[in-house]
Every structure is written in structure tokens, then in C-alpha cells.
Design a protein around this motif. Structure first.
Motif, PDB file in Angstrom:
ATOM      1  N   LYS A 112       2.739  59.120  39.398  1.00  0.00           N
ATOM      2  CA  LYS A 112       1.379  59.665  39.307  1.00  0.00           C
ATOM      3  C   LYS A 112       0.388  58.540  39.059  1.00  0.00           C
ATOM      4  O   LYS A 112       0.574  57.739  38.141  1.00  0.00           O
ATOM      5  CB  LYS A 112       1.281  60.716  38.192  1.00  0.00           C
ATOM      6  CG  LYS A 112      -0.125  61.338  38.053  1.00  0.00           C
ATOM      7  CD  LYS A 112      -0.105  62.639  37.280  1.00  0.00           C
ATOM      8  CE  LYS A 112       0.131  62.458  35.801  1.00  0.00           C
ATOM      9  NZ  LYS A 112      -0.976  61.743  35.123  1.00  0.00           N
ATOM     10  N   LEU A 113      -0.656  58.525  39.889  1.00  0.00           N
ATOM     11  CA  LEU A 113      -1.720  57.526  39.775  1.00  0.00           C
ATOM     12  C   LEU A 113      -3.015  58.210  39.366  1.00  0.00           C
ATOM     13  O   LEU A 113      -3.448  59.161  40.017  1.00  0.00           O
ATOM     14  CB  LEU A 113      -1.962  56.811  41.114  1.00  0.00           C
ATOM     15  CG  LEU A 113      -0.786  56.170  41.837  1.00  0.00           C
ATOM     16  CD1 LEU A 113      -1.281  55.487  43.105  1.00  0.00           C
ATOM     17  CD2 LEU A 113      -0.076  55.168  40.941  1.00  0.00           C
ATOM     18  N   GLU A 114      -3.638  57.730  38.314  1.00  0.00           N
ATOM     19  CA  GLU A 114      -4.950  58.249  37.927  1.00  0.00           C
ATOM     20  C   GLU A 114      -6.024  57.573  38.765  1.00  0.00           C
ATOM     21  O   GLU A 114      -6.008  56.358  38.952  1.00  0.00           O
ATOM     22  CB  GLU A 114      -5.206  57.995  36.442  1.00  0.00           C
ATOM     23  CG  GLU A 114      -4.319  58.819  35.522  1.00  0.00           C
ATOM     24  CD  GLU A 114      -4.776  58.770  34.076  1.00  0.00           C
ATOM     25  OE1 GLU A 114      -5.928  58.350  33.825  1.00  0.00           O
ATOM     26  OE2 GLU A 114      -3.990  59.161  33.196  1.00  0.00           O
ATOM     27  N   GLY A 115      -6.978  58.371  39.246  1.00  0.00           N
ATOM     28  CA  GLY A 115      -8.098  57.802  39.990  1.00  0.00           C
ATOM     29  C   GLY A 115      -8.326  58.508  41.308  1.00  0.00           C
ATOM     30  O   GLY A 115      -7.391  59.052  41.917  1.00  0.00           O
ATOM     31  N   GLY A 116      -9.585  58.486  41.755  1.00  0.00           N
ATOM     32  CA  GLY A 116      -9.969  59.168  42.970  1.00  0.00           C
ATOM     33  C   GLY A 116     -10.014  58.283  44.195  1.00  0.00           C
ATOM     34  O   GLY A 116      -9.007  57.716  44.613  1.00  0.00           O
ATOM     35  N   ALA A 117     -11.212  58.123  44.755  1.00  0.00           N
ATOM     36  CA  ALA A 117     -11.363  57.422  46.031  1.00  0.00           C
ATOM     37  C   ALA A 117     -10.838  55.994  45.994  1.00  0.00           C
ATOM     38  O   ALA A 117     -10.298  55.498  46.994  1.00  0.00           O
ATOM     39  CB  ALA A 117     -12.836  57.428  46.443  1.00  0.00           C
ATOM     40  N   HIS A 118     -10.968  55.319  44.860  1.00  0.00           N
ATOM     41  CA  HIS A 118     -10.527  53.929  44.792  1.00  0.00           C
ATOM     42  C   HIS A 118      -9.006  53.789  44.810  1.00  0.00           C
ATOM     43  O   HIS A 118      -8.487  52.674  44.927  1.00  0.00           O
ATOM     44  CB  HIS A 118     -11.097  53.244  43.542  1.00  0.00           C
ATOM     45  CG  HIS A 118     -10.677  53.872  42.251  1.00  0.00           C
ATOM     46  ND1 HIS A 118     -11.163  55.081  41.824  1.00  0.00           N
ATOM     47  CD2 HIS A 118      -9.800  53.466  41.293  1.00  0.00           C
ATOM     48  CE1 HIS A 118     -10.624  55.398  40.661  1.00  0.00           C
ATOM     49  NE2 HIS A 118      -9.783  54.445  40.322  1.00  0.00           N
ATOM     50  N   MET A 119      -8.284  54.912  44.718  1.00  0.00           N
ATOM     51  CA  MET A 119      -6.826  54.884  44.773  1.00  0.00           C
ATOM     52  C   MET A 119      -6.279  55.311  46.136  1.00  0.00           C
ATOM     53  O   MET A 119      -5.069  55.401  46.316  1.00  0.00           O
ATOM     54  CB  MET A 119      -6.243  55.785  43.684  1.00  0.00           C
ATOM     55  CG  MET A 119      -6.241  55.168  42.306  1.00  0.00           C
ATOM     56  SD  MET A 119      -5.124  53.725  42.224  1.00  0.00           S
ATOM     57  CE  MET A 119      -6.304  52.415  41.898  1.00  0.00           C
ATOM     58  N   VAL A 120      -7.166  55.549  47.103  1.00  0.00           N
ATOM     59  CA  VAL A 120      -6.734  56.023  48.416  1.00  0.00           C
ATOM     60  C   VAL A 120      -5.845  55.002  49.113  1.00  0.00           C
ATOM     61  O   VAL A 120      -4.748  55.332  49.605  1.00  0.00           O
ATOM     62  CB  VAL A 120      -7.951  56.382  49.292  1.00  0.00           C
ATOM     63  CG1 VAL A 120      -7.520  56.616  50.739  1.00  0.00           C
ATOM     64  CG2 VAL A 120      -8.644  57.621  48.751  1.00  0.00           C
ATOM     65  N   GLU A 121      -6.277  53.759  49.183  1.00  0.00           N
ATOM     66  CA  GLU A 121      -5.505  52.743  49.898  1.00  0.00           C
ATOM     67  C   GLU A 121      -4.184  52.447  49.196  1.00  0.00           C
ATOM     68  O   GLU A 121      -3.160  52.227  49.848  1.00  0.00           O
ATOM     69  CB  GLU A 121      -6.331  51.462  50.067  1.00  0.00           C
ATOM     70  CG  GLU A 121      -7.488  51.620  51.033  1.00  0.00           C
ATOM     71  CD  GLU A 121      -7.040  52.185  52.375  1.00  0.00           C
ATOM     72  OE1 GLU A 121      -6.029  51.690  52.927  1.00  0.00           O
ATOM     73  OE2 GLU A 121      -7.693  53.126  52.860  1.00  0.00           O
ATOM     74  N   THR A 122      -4.202  52.444  47.868  1.00  0.00           N
ATOM     75  CA  THR A 122      -2.961  52.228  47.117  1.00  0.00           C
ATOM     76  C   THR A 122      -1.994  53.376  47.368  1.00  0.00           C
ATOM     77  O   THR A 122      -0.785  53.162  47.556  1.00  0.00           O
ATOM     78  CB  THR A 122      -3.251  52.107  45.608  1.00  0.00           C
ATOM     79  OG1 THR A 122      -4.105  50.977  45.392  1.00  0.00           O
ATOM     80  CG2 THR A 122      -1.965  51.920  44.815  1.00  0.00           C
ATOM     81  N   THR A 123      -2.510  54.585  47.393  1.00  0.00           N
ATOM     82  CA  THR A 123      -1.677  55.757  47.673  1.00  0.00           C
ATOM     83  C   THR A 123      -1.037  55.645  49.036  1.00  0.00           C
ATOM     84  O   THR A 123       0.180  55.853  49.201  1.00  0.00           O
ATOM     85  CB  THR A 123      -2.528  57.039  47.589  1.00  0.00           C
ATOM     86  OG1 THR A 123      -3.031  57.179  46.257  1.00  0.00           O
ATOM     87  CG2 THR A 123      -1.720  58.263  47.975  1.00  0.00           C
ATOM     88  N   ARG A 124      -1.825  55.312  50.031  1.00  0.00           N
ATOM     89  CA  ARG A 124      -1.294  55.182  51.397  1.00  0.00           C
ATOM     90  C   ARG A 124      -0.246  54.075  51.459  1.00  0.00           C
ATOM     91  O   ARG A 124       0.817  54.237  52.092  1.00  0.00           O
ATOM     92  CB  ARG A 124      -2.437  54.895  52.379  1.00  0.00           C
ATOM     93  CG  ARG A 124      -1.982  54.799  53.823  1.00  0.00           C
ATOM     94  CD  ARG A 124      -3.133  54.601  54.778  1.00  0.00           C
ATOM     95  NE  ARG A 124      -3.952  55.822  54.897  1.00  0.00           N
ATOM     96  CZ  ARG A 124      -5.183  55.944  54.426  1.00  0.00           C
ATOM     97  NH1 ARG A 124      -5.767  54.940  53.806  1.00  0.00           N
ATOM     98  NH2 ARG A 124      -5.850  57.066  54.587  1.00  0.00           N
ATOM     99  N   PHE A 125      -0.506  52.966  50.789  1.00  0.00           N
ATOM    100  CA  PHE A 125       0.411  51.823  50.771  1.00  0.00           C
ATOM    101  C   PHE A 125       1.767  52.239  50.189  1.00  0.00           C
ATOM    102  O   PHE A 125       2.827  51.908  50.736  1.00  0.00           O
ATOM    103  CB  PHE A 125      -0.208  50.698  49.939  1.00  0.00           C
ATOM    104  CG  PHE A 125       0.542  49.398  49.980  1.00  0.00           C
ATOM    105  CD1 PHE A 125       0.311  48.471  50.993  1.00  0.00           C
ATOM    106  CD2 PHE A 125       1.466  49.081  48.999  1.00  0.00           C
ATOM    107  CE1 PHE A 125       0.996  47.261  51.017  1.00  0.00           C
ATOM    108  CE2 PHE A 125       2.155  47.877  49.008  1.00  0.00           C
ATOM    109  CZ  PHE A 125       1.921  46.965  50.022  1.00  0.00           C
ATOM    110  N   LEU A 126       1.748  52.972  49.086  1.00  0.00           N
ATOM    111  CA  LEU A 126       2.992  53.400  48.437  1.00  0.00           C
ATOM    112  C   LEU A 126       3.750  54.413  49.295  1.00  0.00           C
ATOM    113  O   LEU A 126       4.965  54.294  49.490  1.00  0.00           O
ATOM    114  CB  LEU A 126       2.703  54.000  47.065  1.00  0.00           C
ATOM    115  CG  LEU A 126       2.141  53.069  45.990  1.00  0.00           C
ATOM    116  CD1 LEU A 126       2.034  53.811  44.656  1.00  0.00           C
ATOM    117  CD2 LEU A 126       2.996  51.834  45.817  1.00  0.00           C
ATOM    118  N   VAL A 127       3.031  55.416  49.789  1.00  0.00           N
ATOM    119  CA  VAL A 127       3.681  56.461  50.585  1.00  0.00           C
ATOM    120  C   VAL A 127       4.312  55.876  51.839  1.00  0.00           C
ATOM    121  O   VAL A 127       5.438  56.241  52.215  1.00  0.00           O
ATOM    122  CB  VAL A 127       2.670  57.564  50.943  1.00  0.00           C
ATOM    123  CG1 VAL A 127       3.289  58.567  51.927  1.00  0.00           C
ATOM    124  CG2 VAL A 127       2.207  58.293  49.682  1.00  0.00           C
TER     125      VAL A 127
END
Length: 269
Positions: A112-127
Motif C-alpha cells: 500500500k502506497l499513500e498518496g494521490g497523483a504524485h504516486m501514479v508513475e510509481t504505481t505503474r512502475f511497480l505493477v
């Protein structure tokens, strides 16, 4: 066999509410599993309820790894979700992957990552690299100093629209689950309608895919003033397992949260 994210998504699509609780050790994991809890979250809330700190900020990755392993050894069916501690993922996408991989190796099925729009690229990178992600928006405790305290988020049309837009971006980036904390019920409902991923609420009303609370809160173990969204399920229960069963039953039956646990769109005057 342990529950998969695909199973959770099917349950949510079928209209079955998901019951999640925080958990930090093997003994409570046994009880949570026996009570039918769908998801166990090894939350950085352990900094407060286990370590006695005022915030979650000091929890380390090594401490989280330890508690993930304890919980995973204590149960065989619930889905295991682990918080990424403060400072373990914000620096870069590569840092986030490196540290998420440690939690997956310890027994987590999703981070689980806290944060909104600024976590989009990190989310995509991990997935894209095989690490399932749960996004946490609304009140994000790791940003409590920025917010100026534990305050409801998403009030007012501008803030509500921003929350919905962030959720959609995170959903499109591959988030497998979206957790919303301390947001008005109508805003949480808008987010749920706008995304494909199951939504989990804590102080976000009934119109979400599931609920989460801190285990120590439902057992009335954590001292001090309780958040509006907390309910003491030990009241009337004859055992800890009975209290957990009552929570799961209330979530599944859609009787929790009640109106008294929800936040209105406008702040009280």
C-alpha cells in the motif's frame, strides 16, 4: 489456499462487502482468519498501537518486514497487504520497487502506497514489474504534518473532484485496490463508481467495496480519543474472536458503518 486479488475483485463485483483489519502478529492472525476476515493489513499504524508513538513516521521497513512475516505465518487464507513505511518509496520508483520486493518476499501479496497523483508513475512502475499496489488517498497519515492534523479530506466540490480524478489516474495506472480514509460518504461513492478496482473505506461511508479498521480500535485496546469512524465491537462480545466476528458480520451485512461513523460533505459549523 490464500485468497488472491482476483478473488477479492470477483467478490466486490458480485456485491459482497470485503472485511479488512489491521494485524501485526501470528496470534491475532489466527483469530482474524477464524472470524472470516478477508484481508489483513500490516499497517504502519503499528507505530502508534504497538510502539506507542504519536504518528506512523518512525516505523521502519525492517519492522514492517518482521510483522508481515509474523502475520503470514499465523494464517493461510486471508489476503496479506502491507504498508510501505514513510521514506521507503517516495524517493524514486526504483527505491519503491526495491523495498516493495522485500515486503513481498516476507509474505505480502500487495503493498500500500499513500498518496494521490504524485504516486501514479510509481504505481505503474511497480505493477509493470509484478508488484500489486493498493493506493491510499484522502487522509494519508504519513502526510499529517502537511495537512495540519488528522483532518477530513475531499470536502467541497473542487477537493472532491480532485480526489475522484486522482483515483481514476491510479486505477488506470494499475492499482488493484483503492483505500480511502476520512472522506465524505458521497465523495467515496463517486470514487467507487469511477474506478474498476475495489475500494476500501475507513471513515468513507457504506458505498464502497469494503471496510477497514485498526484491530486495536475494534477491541477498544487503544487508549485516548477515538476517531469518528471507530466502533467498539468488544461491547457485548464474550471474546476477542467474537468481537472480530461481529465486525466482519456487520461489514458483510452493510450495517457498519452507521451514520454516526460517517463524515458529511460539509464541515459542522
Amino acid at each position: 489456499m490464500r485468497t488472491s486479488i482476483t478473488q477479492l475483485q470477483k467478490q466486490a463485483s458480485a456485491g459482497e462487502k470485503l472485511a479488512m483489519l489491521t494485524c501485526y502478529d501470528a496470534s491475532f492472525a489466527v483469530l482474524c482468519e477464524a472470524a472470516g476476515t478477508d484481508i489483513l493489513l500490516i499497517g504502519d499504524s503499528l507505530g502508534m498501537v504497538i510502539q506507542g508513538r504519536e504518528t506512523t513516521h518512525a516505523v521502519t521497513l525492517a519492522e514492517t518486514e518482521y510483522h508481515v512475516a509474523c502475520v503470514a505465518r499465523g494464517c493461510s487464507k486471508p489476503f496479506i497487504l502491507a504498508d510501505m513505511p514513510f521514506g521507503s518509496f517516495q524517493e524514486s520508483k526504483e527505491q519503491a520497487f526495491r523495498n516493495a520486493a522485500r515486503l513481498i518476499a516476507a509474505g505480502a501479496q500487495m503493498v500500500k502506497l499513500e498518496g494521490g497523483a504524485h504516486m501514479v508513475e510509481t504505481t505503474r512502475f511497480l505493477v509493470d514489474r509484478g508488484v500489486p499496489v493498493c493506493s491510499h488517498i484522502g487522509l494519508t497519515p504519513q502526510s499529517v504534518y502537511t495537512f495540519g492534523g488528522f483532518k477530513v479530506q475531499g470536502r467541497g466540490e473542487e477537493a472532491a473532484a480532485r480526489l475522484v480524478a486522482e483515483a481514476k489516474l491510479l486505477d488506470e495506472a494499475g492499482s488493484g485496490m483503492i483505500l480511502m480514509e476520512a472522506v465524505p460518504s458521497d465523495v467515496a461513492a463517486r470514487v467507487t463508481a469511477a474506478v474498476k478496482a475495489p475500494t476500501i473505506g475507513i471513515g468513507a461511508g457504506l458505498d464502497v467495496s469494503g471496510q477497514v479498521l485498526v484491530l486495536y480500535d475494534i477491541l477498544d485496546l487503544y487508549p485516548g480519543k477515538k476517531a469518528r469512524f471507530v466502533k467498539n465491537f468488544m461491547a457485548g462480545a464474550t471474546s476477542v474472536q467474537g468481537a472480530i466476528e461481529a465486525y466482519v458480520k456487520a461489514v458483510k451485512a452493510k450495517t457498519f458503518p452507521g451514520p454516526e461513523h460517517q463524515f458529511p460533505a460539509e464541515a459542522p459549523k
